[in-house]
Each structure stands twice: as C-alpha cells, then as structure tokens.
Design an enzyme around this catalytic site. Sequence first.
Site, PDB file in Angstrom:
ATOM      1  N   ARG A  12      50.779  22.076 -67.660  1.00  0.00           N
ATOM      2  CA  ARG A  12      49.451  21.864 -67.067  1.00  0.00           C
ATOM      3  C   ARG A  12      49.574  20.800 -66.000  1.00  0.00           C
ATOM      4  O   ARG A  12      50.118  19.732 -66.265  1.00  0.00           O
ATOM      5  CB  ARG A  12      48.508  21.390 -68.182  1.00  0.00           C
ATOM      6  CG  ARG A  12      47.305  22.293 -68.341  1.00  0.00           C
ATOM      7  CD  ARG A  12      46.489  21.855 -69.499  1.00  0.00           C
ATOM      8  NE  ARG A  12      45.610  20.741 -69.138  1.00  0.00           N
ATOM      9  CZ  ARG A  12      44.613  20.332 -69.902  1.00  0.00           C
ATOM     10  NH1 ARG A  12      44.380  20.921 -71.050  1.00  0.00           N
ATOM     11  NH2 ARG A  12      43.855  19.328 -69.516  1.00  0.00           N
ATOM     12  N   LYS A  38      41.177  18.622 -79.635  1.00  0.00           N
ATOM     13  CA  LYS A  38      39.875  19.318 -79.654  1.00  0.00           C
ATOM     14  C   LYS A  38      40.045  20.819 -79.467  1.00  0.00           C
ATOM     15  O   LYS A  38      39.425  21.596 -80.179  1.00  0.00           O
ATOM     16  CB  LYS A  38      38.974  18.819 -78.517  1.00  0.00           C
ATOM     17  CG  LYS A  38      38.505  17.408 -78.628  1.00  0.00           C
ATOM     18  CD  LYS A  38      37.496  17.085 -77.524  1.00  0.00           C
ATOM     19  CE  LYS A  38      38.026  17.302 -76.107  1.00  0.00           C
ATOM     20  NZ  LYS A  38      39.086  16.376 -75.700  1.00  0.00           N
ATOM     21  N   ARG A  52      30.329  15.734 -70.906  1.00  0.00           N
ATOM     22  CA  ARG A  52      31.370  14.734 -70.761  1.00  0.00           C
ATOM     23  C   ARG A  52      30.810  13.408 -70.251  1.00  0.00           C
ATOM     24  O   ARG A  52      31.557  12.460 -70.070  1.00  0.00           O
ATOM     25  CB  ARG A  52      32.398  15.256 -69.770  1.00  0.00           C
ATOM     26  CG  ARG A  52      33.831  15.106 -70.233  1.00  0.00           C
ATOM     27  CD  ARG A  52      34.703  15.715 -69.163  1.00  0.00           C
ATOM     28  NE  ARG A  52      36.102  15.650 -69.435  1.00  0.00           N
ATOM     29  CZ  ARG A  52      36.788  16.568 -70.107  1.00  0.00           C
ATOM     30  NH1 ARG A  52      36.182  17.597 -70.646  1.00  0.00           N
ATOM     31  NH2 ARG A  52      38.095  16.437 -70.242  1.00  0.00           N
ATOM     32  N   ARG A  60      52.937  17.952 -74.124  1.00  0.00           N
ATOM     33  CA  ARG A  60      52.287  19.174 -73.629  1.00  0.00           C
ATOM     34  C   ARG A  60      52.668  19.444 -72.174  1.00  0.00           C
ATOM     35  O   ARG A  60      52.779  20.591 -71.749  1.00  0.00           O
ATOM     36  CB  ARG A  60      50.756  19.040 -73.767  1.00  0.00           C
ATOM     37  CG  ARG A  60      50.005  20.322 -73.469  1.00  0.00           C
ATOM     38  CD  ARG A  60      48.545  20.233 -73.859  1.00  0.00           C
ATOM     39  NE  ARG A  60      47.778  19.412 -72.932  1.00  0.00           N
ATOM     40  CZ  ARG A  60      46.488  19.111 -73.100  1.00  0.00           C
ATOM     41  NH1 ARG A  60      45.847  19.531 -74.158  1.00  0.00           N
ATOM     42  NH2 ARG A  60      45.858  18.382 -72.221  1.00  0.00           N
ATOM     43  N   ARG A 109      42.689  10.094 -66.934  1.00  0.00           N
ATOM     44  CA  ARG A 109      41.792  10.854 -67.818  1.00  0.00           C
ATOM     45  C   ARG A 109      41.346  10.027 -69.014  1.00  0.00           C
ATOM     46  O   ARG A 109      40.211  10.124 -69.458  1.00  0.00           O
ATOM     47  CB  ARG A 109      42.469  12.151 -68.269  1.00  0.00           C
ATOM     48  CG  ARG A 109      42.367  13.232 -67.194  1.00  0.00           C
ATOM     49  CD  ARG A 109      43.466  14.244 -67.284  1.00  0.00           C
ATOM     50  NE  ARG A 109      43.509  14.928 -68.545  1.00  0.00           N
ATOM     51  CZ  ARG A 109      44.628  15.419 -69.096  1.00  0.00           C
ATOM     52  NH1 ARG A 109      45.787  15.273 -68.492  1.00  0.00           N
ATOM     53  NH2 ARG A 109      44.559  16.045 -70.236  1.00  0.00           N
TER      54      ARG A 109
HETATM   55  P1  ADP Z   1      41.380  17.150 -71.578  1.00  0.00           P
HETATM   56  O1  ADP Z   1      40.412  16.998 -72.722  1.00  0.00           O
HETATM   57  O2  ADP Z   1      42.786  17.294 -72.039  1.00  0.00           O
HETATM   58  O3  ADP Z   1      41.236  16.144 -70.484  1.00  0.00           O
HETATM   59  P2  ADP Z   1      39.987  19.539 -70.539  1.00  0.00           P
HETATM   60  O4  ADP Z   1      40.682  20.837 -70.585  1.00  0.00           O
HETATM   61  O5  ADP Z   1      38.783  19.354 -71.391  1.00  0.00           O
HETATM   62  O6  ADP Z   1      41.153  18.540 -70.893  1.00  0.00           O
HETATM   63  O7  ADP Z   1      39.565  19.147 -69.039  1.00  0.00           O
HETATM   64  C1  ADP Z   1      40.490  19.147 -67.984  1.00  0.00           C
HETATM   65  C2  ADP Z   1      39.810  18.676 -66.700  1.00  0.00           C
HETATM   66  O8  ADP Z   1      38.744  19.581 -66.350  1.00  0.00           O
HETATM   67  C3  ADP Z   1      39.145  17.304 -66.749  1.00  0.00           C
HETATM   68  O9  ADP Z   1      40.048  16.243 -66.534  1.00  0.00           O
HETATM   69  C4  ADP Z   1      38.081  17.445 -65.650  1.00  0.00           C
HETATM   70  O10 ADP Z   1      38.655  17.302 -64.367  1.00  0.00           O
HETATM   71  C5  ADP Z   1      37.631  18.884 -65.776  1.00  0.00           C
HETATM   72  N1  ADP Z   1      36.450  19.025 -66.671  1.00  0.00           N
HETATM   73  C6  ADP Z   1      36.424  19.658 -67.877  1.00  0.00           C
HETATM   74  N2  ADP Z   1      35.201  19.603 -68.426  1.00  0.00           N
HETATM   75  C7  ADP Z   1      34.424  18.885 -67.553  1.00  0.00           C
HETATM   76  C8  ADP Z   1      33.074  18.474 -67.544  1.00  0.00           C
HETATM   77  N3  ADP Z   1      32.244  18.745 -68.559  1.00  0.00           N
HETATM   78  N4  ADP Z   1      32.630  17.771 -66.473  1.00  0.00           N
HETATM   79  C9  ADP Z   1      33.424  17.471 -65.461  1.00  0.00           C
HETATM   80  N5  ADP Z   1      34.717  17.826 -65.400  1.00  0.00           N
HETATM   81  C10 ADP Z   1      35.229  18.536 -66.430  1.00  0.00           C
END
Ligand code: ADP
Length: 189
Positions: free
Chosen positions: A133, A15, A90, A127, A144
Amino acid sequence: MGRRVLFLGPPGAGKGTQATLLARALGVPHISTGVMLREAVAEGTDLGNQAGVLMAAGDLVPDELVVAMVAERLSRSDAACGFLLDGFPRNIEQADALDNSVDGHAIEVVLLLTVVEDELVRRLLKRAVEDGRDDDNEDTIRRRLEVYRSETEPLVEHYPLHGVPIRRIDGLGTVEEVFARVVMALAHE
Ligand code: ADP
C-alpha cells in the site's frame, strides 16, 4: 444487539480485519472509506484523482467528498438494516454530517480498538512489505498516526457525550482472540 456499528481506532489496530469478520457475523455491509477510496484511485475516477495525492501523504481527503461518498453508500438498500462503518467518521465534522444528513443512520455503538503505538508502527511497516500500500511507508505512517491523534481521537469523547456508548477492545493478540473480544463487547448491547 446494535447493528449500526462504528469501528474506531488508529491505523494498524486491525479495524479492517475485525470489521470484515464482524460484518459477516452480523449480516450487515462493511463500509470502509479506505477501501472505497483506494478503489476510486485504482479506477481513476474524479474522486480518486482528488483523493490519491492526499492519501499517499497520509492526510485526510476533504470532508465533503467523503461525506457524499458515504451518504450514497448508506442510501443503498443493503444498509437499511444496519452497517459497520470503518474509517468514517474520522473527525467531528464528519460525525456531525452523518448525524445531520443521513436519516435513520445514527450510530448505536462504537467499538474502539486499542493498540500501543510501537506495535502499530511495527504492523504497518510489515503490511508495507506484504501488501505494497503506497501510504504504508515510515513518513506517511507517522503522519497518519498524528492525524489520528488530532482529528479522530476526539470522537472517543464525542460519542459518549452524545449518548452513544463506546466499548474499548484490546487489539493485541491473534485475530481470533481479538474477534472473541469484539463479539463479547457487542453482546452487551
Ligand atoms: P488506515 O486506518 O490504515 O489509515 P484507511 O484505509 O482507513 O487506513 O484510510 C487510508 C487513507 O484514506 C487515509 O489516510 C485518508 O487519506 C483516506 N481516508 C479514509 N477514510 C477517510 C475519511 N473518513 N475522511 C478523510 N479521509 C479518509
């Protein structure tokens, strides 16, 4: 062509990469809650301190924190003519909050990037080595993916039920191949 776009898909689907390219092509801001939260963690803000532990465990950050963060971002002038949301909403609660609280920011089209689970895990472990990360380790990746299936995937049904079209895009292939599919999917909007 829809200019208020939501990118949906599991962690590791690509994404972030595709959203960066598409935002540039559309001339709209790429709003990634993952990026914003990681910045807050790095800066050691109150929000970052609250979010960091949850993110490292692969859990979601509380809705009210994320909703406030996104509402503030969407209220800036550069988002007035469109935006690309990546990582938000989310879950259904966040989707409802976006619909209710932020005037004129209704999503026009959802792009769902799909990739089979084995490949997702493979990409995320790669990654982990390349980017370091701290949420890209095996236990957190599993968590996740679980959180995605239980919290986020229901949005795939939610949006069409609320009249927002969803376009499925095969996320397997090179970045360029996938991006060509993204552009095709949007061309019909
Ligand atoms: P990925 O899609 O690889 O899991 P992101 O960079 O989108 O990575 O998100 C990393 C982390 O940030 C998530 O696992 C969560 O803990 C937090 N996070 C991101 N966006 C949200 C959201 N909309 N609501 C709650 N937590 C979020």
